[in-house]
Design a protein around this motif. Structure first.
Motif, PDB file in Angstrom:
ATOM      1  N   GLY A 131      33.961  27.249  79.191  1.00  0.00           N
ATOM      2  CA  GLY A 131      34.901  26.163  78.375  1.00  0.00           C
ATOM      3  C   GLY A 131      35.049  26.131  77.090  1.00  0.00           C
ATOM      4  N   MET A 132      33.927  26.851  76.517  1.00  0.00           N
ATOM      5  CA  MET A 132      33.868  27.158  75.078  1.00  0.00           C
ATOM      6  C   MET A 132      34.895  28.057  74.591  1.00  0.00           C
ATOM      7  SD  MET A 132      29.793  26.936  74.195  1.00  0.00           S
ATOM      8  CE  MET A 132      28.781  25.757  74.988  1.00  0.00           C
ATOM      9  N   ARG A 133      35.044  28.346  73.374  1.00  0.00           N
ATOM     10  CA  ARG A 133      36.069  29.167  72.543  1.00  0.00           C
ATOM     11  C   ARG A 133      35.272  30.004  71.470  1.00  0.00           C
ATOM     12  NH1 ARG A 133      41.154  28.594  74.082  1.00  0.00           N
ATOM     13  NH2 ARG A 133      41.929  26.893  75.550  1.00  0.00           N
ATOM     14  N   ALA A 157      37.949  41.070  80.311  1.00  0.00           N
ATOM     15  CA  ALA A 157      39.585  41.331  80.535  1.00  0.00           C
ATOM     16  C   ALA A 157      39.487  41.272  82.039  1.00  0.00           C
ATOM     17  CB  ALA A 157      39.796  42.882  80.219  1.00  0.00           C
ATOM     18  N   ARG A 158      38.764  41.244  82.850  1.00  0.00           N
ATOM     19  CA  ARG A 158      38.702  40.943  84.207  1.00  0.00           C
ATOM     20  C   ARG A 158      38.366  39.529  85.058  1.00  0.00           C
ATOM     21  NH1 ARG A 158      36.472  46.735  86.682  1.00  0.00           N
ATOM     22  NH2 ARG A 158      37.625  47.957  85.398  1.00  0.00           N
ATOM     23  N   ASN A 193      39.882  34.963  90.988  1.00  0.00           N
ATOM     24  CA  ASN A 193      41.215  34.139  91.295  1.00  0.00           C
ATOM     25  C   ASN A 193      41.296  32.972  90.677  1.00  0.00           C
ATOM     26  OD1 ASN A 193      43.405  34.183  93.245  1.00  0.00           O
ATOM     27  ND2 ASN A 193      42.305  32.952  94.309  1.00  0.00           N
ATOM     28  N   GLU A 194      41.197  33.246  89.120  1.00  0.00           N
ATOM     29  CA  GLU A 194      41.694  32.058  88.226  1.00  0.00           C
ATOM     30  C   GLU A 194      40.838  31.034  88.246  1.00  0.00           C
ATOM     31  OE1 GLU A 194      45.727  31.106  87.299  1.00  0.00           O
ATOM     32  OE2 GLU A 194      46.093  33.591  87.327  1.00  0.00           O
ATOM     33  N   MET A 195      39.499  30.926  88.865  1.00  0.00           N
ATOM     34  CA  MET A 195      38.488  29.974  88.955  1.00  0.00           C
ATOM     35  C   MET A 195      38.020  29.879  87.285  1.00  0.00           C
ATOM     36  SD  MET A 195      36.448  30.413  92.310  1.00  0.00           S
ATOM     37  CE  MET A 195      35.227  29.084  91.716  1.00  0.00           C
ATOM     38  N   PHE A 196      37.915  30.928  86.678  1.00  0.00           N
ATOM     39  CA  PHE A 196      37.596  31.089  85.367  1.00  0.00           C
ATOM     40  C   PHE A 196      38.338  31.781  84.571  1.00  0.00           C
ATOM     41  CE2 PHE A 196      33.839  31.159  88.067  1.00  0.00           C
ATOM     42  CZ  PHE A 196      32.767  30.187  87.669  1.00  0.00           C
ATOM     43  N   THR A 197      38.323  31.259  83.122  1.00  0.00           N
ATOM     44  CA  THR A 197      39.219  32.173  82.093  1.00  0.00           C
ATOM     45  C   THR A 197      38.386  32.532  81.111  1.00  0.00           C
ATOM     46  OG1 THR A 197      39.925  29.975  80.900  1.00  0.00           O
ATOM     47  CG2 THR A 197      41.520  30.963  82.647  1.00  0.00           C
ATOM     48  N   CYS A 198      38.669  33.310  79.971  1.00  0.00           N
ATOM     49  CA  CYS A 198      38.109  33.917  79.077  1.00  0.00           C
ATOM     50  C   CYS A 198      38.666  33.986  77.831  1.00  0.00           C
ATOM     51  CB  CYS A 198      37.616  35.323  79.256  1.00  0.00           C
ATOM     52  SG  CYS A 198      36.265  35.849  78.435  1.00  0.00           S
ATOM     53  N   PRO A 199      38.715  32.427  77.203  1.00  0.00           N
ATOM     54  CA  PRO A 199      39.005  32.202  75.759  1.00  0.00           C
ATOM     55  C   PRO A 199      38.306  32.663  74.713  1.00  0.00           C
ATOM     56  CG  PRO A 199      38.419  30.079  76.720  1.00  0.00           C
ATOM     57  CD  PRO A 199      38.192  31.369  77.684  1.00  0.00           C
ATOM     58  N   ASP A 241      44.558  31.025  72.739  1.00  0.00           N
ATOM     59  CA  ASP A 241      44.817  31.411  73.732  1.00  0.00           C
ATOM     60  C   ASP A 241      43.711  31.306  74.815  1.00  0.00           C
ATOM     61  OD1 ASP A 241      45.323  33.961  75.646  1.00  0.00           O
ATOM     62  OD2 ASP A 241      47.156  33.914  74.244  1.00  0.00           O
ATOM     63  N   PRO A 242      44.165  31.140  76.294  1.00  0.00           N
ATOM     64  CA  PRO A 242      43.316  31.110  77.253  1.00  0.00           C
ATOM     65  C   PRO A 242      42.536  32.491  77.814  1.00  0.00           C
ATOM     66  CG  PRO A 242      45.513  30.927  78.132  1.00  0.00           C
ATOM     67  CD  PRO A 242      45.589  31.127  76.675  1.00  0.00           C
ATOM     68  N   ASP A 243      43.164  33.655  77.034  1.00  0.00           N
ATOM     69  CA  ASP A 243      42.622  34.925  77.741  1.00  0.00           C
ATOM     70  C   ASP A 243      41.970  35.541  76.288  1.00  0.00           C
ATOM     71  OD1 ASP A 243      43.153  34.950  80.220  1.00  0.00           O
ATOM     72  OD2 ASP A 243      45.391  34.791  79.592  1.00  0.00           O
TER      73      ASP A 243
END
Length: 337
Positions: free
Chosen positions: A74-76, A99-100, A106-112, A164-166
């Motif tokens: 959850g950090m950026r 990137a993956r 399955n969208e449990m995590f994002t990589c901002p 951005d969330p990605d």
């Protein structure tokens, strides 16, 4: 409106986001106490403390790997790779993890996550401080790839990238850090240094990633460029007298194909200009996209102006770069129906 260099605009963007969001972190080699080798982060550690802005060991894989873990929680993180040439040890972390992450979880995590790095030549840095590796990242699904050409765009796009969330690969043309210029083979500056700063709004604003900018409207030929090459294109148009439309892509991935199509449907001709080597570069992808989307509107073969297919030359880097003369010749060739 205040005037800033690109360095100042990037620093302002990070300053604003550090103040707005306690989850934003800035780290990398020498970015803390020293303020970065190009001084982009100068003063941020003193303002926000060593827990928010900090130095790391010389270990790009660890820098990005740690940032991926932080982003997943959850950090950026906004990390700096000191030169784009140094990113290769971190390539596995960027392409296989960052990137993956959204898709494999399955969208449990994002990589901002934002990975900032100076790109391109023009400082006599030789082969290991001058590369333009953008094509290595535009090939990777799950990444966004951004290259600003003005201080205004640099600030707005970096804020958008941090929000951005990605993961976003943020490439900063070092020839534009203190104002656009080009030179001769002796390294002497022969253009544009007289305008080192641009107007940049105060406070928070963002520029949508994936939207190109029409830098010059024209009717005879479309020039697609990004980063430093936008200014080379402007000089070539002035030199040739051809009424060219110049599109600054700003975002390579996602690509603003609609703006490109609209322009080429109007002009019927296109010249692609970029600094990196010719073979298997992003210019080839642009040409393929144009062929598929605009073939029946084309009046002449598409033209490419690029760097050489050779290891980056130190002593002759000003001959290696596409310059106004080479771009002007390509424009004239494009005009030969």
């Amino acid at each position: 409106m205040p005037r800033m260099t690109m360095i100042e605009a990037l620093r302002d963007a990070m300053d604003i986001m550090l103040a707005r969001d306690p989850g934003v972190l800035v780290f990398g080699e020498d970015v803390g106490y020293f303020g970065g080798v190009f001084r982009c982060t100068a003063g941020l550690q003193a303002k926000y403390g060593e827990e928010r802005v900090f130095d790391t060991p010389i270990n790009e894989s660890a820098i990005v790997g740690m940032a991926v873990g932080m982003a997943a929680q959850g950090m950026r993180p906004c990390v700096e790779v000191q030169f784009a040439d140094y990113v290769y040890p971190a390539y596995d972390q960027i392409t296989q993890e960052a990137a993956r992450l959204r898709h494999r979880s399955n969208e449990m995590f994002t990589c901002p996550l934002v990975v900032r790095m100076p790109t391109g030549g023009g400082i006599f840095g030789g082969q290991t401080h001058s590369q333009s590796p953008e094509a290595l990242f535009t090939h990777v699904a799950g990444l966004k790839v951004v290259i600003p050409s003005t201080p205004y765009d640099a600030k707005g796009l970096l804020i958008a990238a941090i929000e951005d969330p990605d993961p976003v690969i943020f490439l900063e043309p070092k020839r534009l850090y203190n104002g656009p210029f080009y030179g001769d083979h002796s390294g002497k500056s022969v253009g544009w240094r007289q305008h080192p700063a641009g107007e940049v709004p105060e406070g928070h604003y963002s520029i949508g990633i994936g939207k190109a900018d029409i830098r010059r409207e024209g009717a005879e030929v479309t020039i697609l460029a990004y980063g430093t090459m936008v200014y080379i294109a402007e000089a070539a148009v002035e030199q040739s007298g051809i009424d060219a439309e110049i599109i600054d892509l700003r975002s390579l991935l996602p690509l603003d194909l609609e703006t490109i199509k609209t322009s080429i449907e109007k002009t019927g001709r296109c010249v692609v200009v970029r600094e990196a080597t010719r073979t298997s570069g992003f210019g080839g992808e642009l040409i393929a996209e144009i062929q598929e989307a605009c073939f029946w509107h084309l009046k002449s073969p598409l033209q490419r102006v690029t760097g050489w297919d050779a290891p980056y030359p130190h002593a002759t880097e000003w001959d290696y770069f596409p310059g106004p003369d080479r771009v002007a010749r390509a424009l004239q060739t494009a005009m030969e129906d």
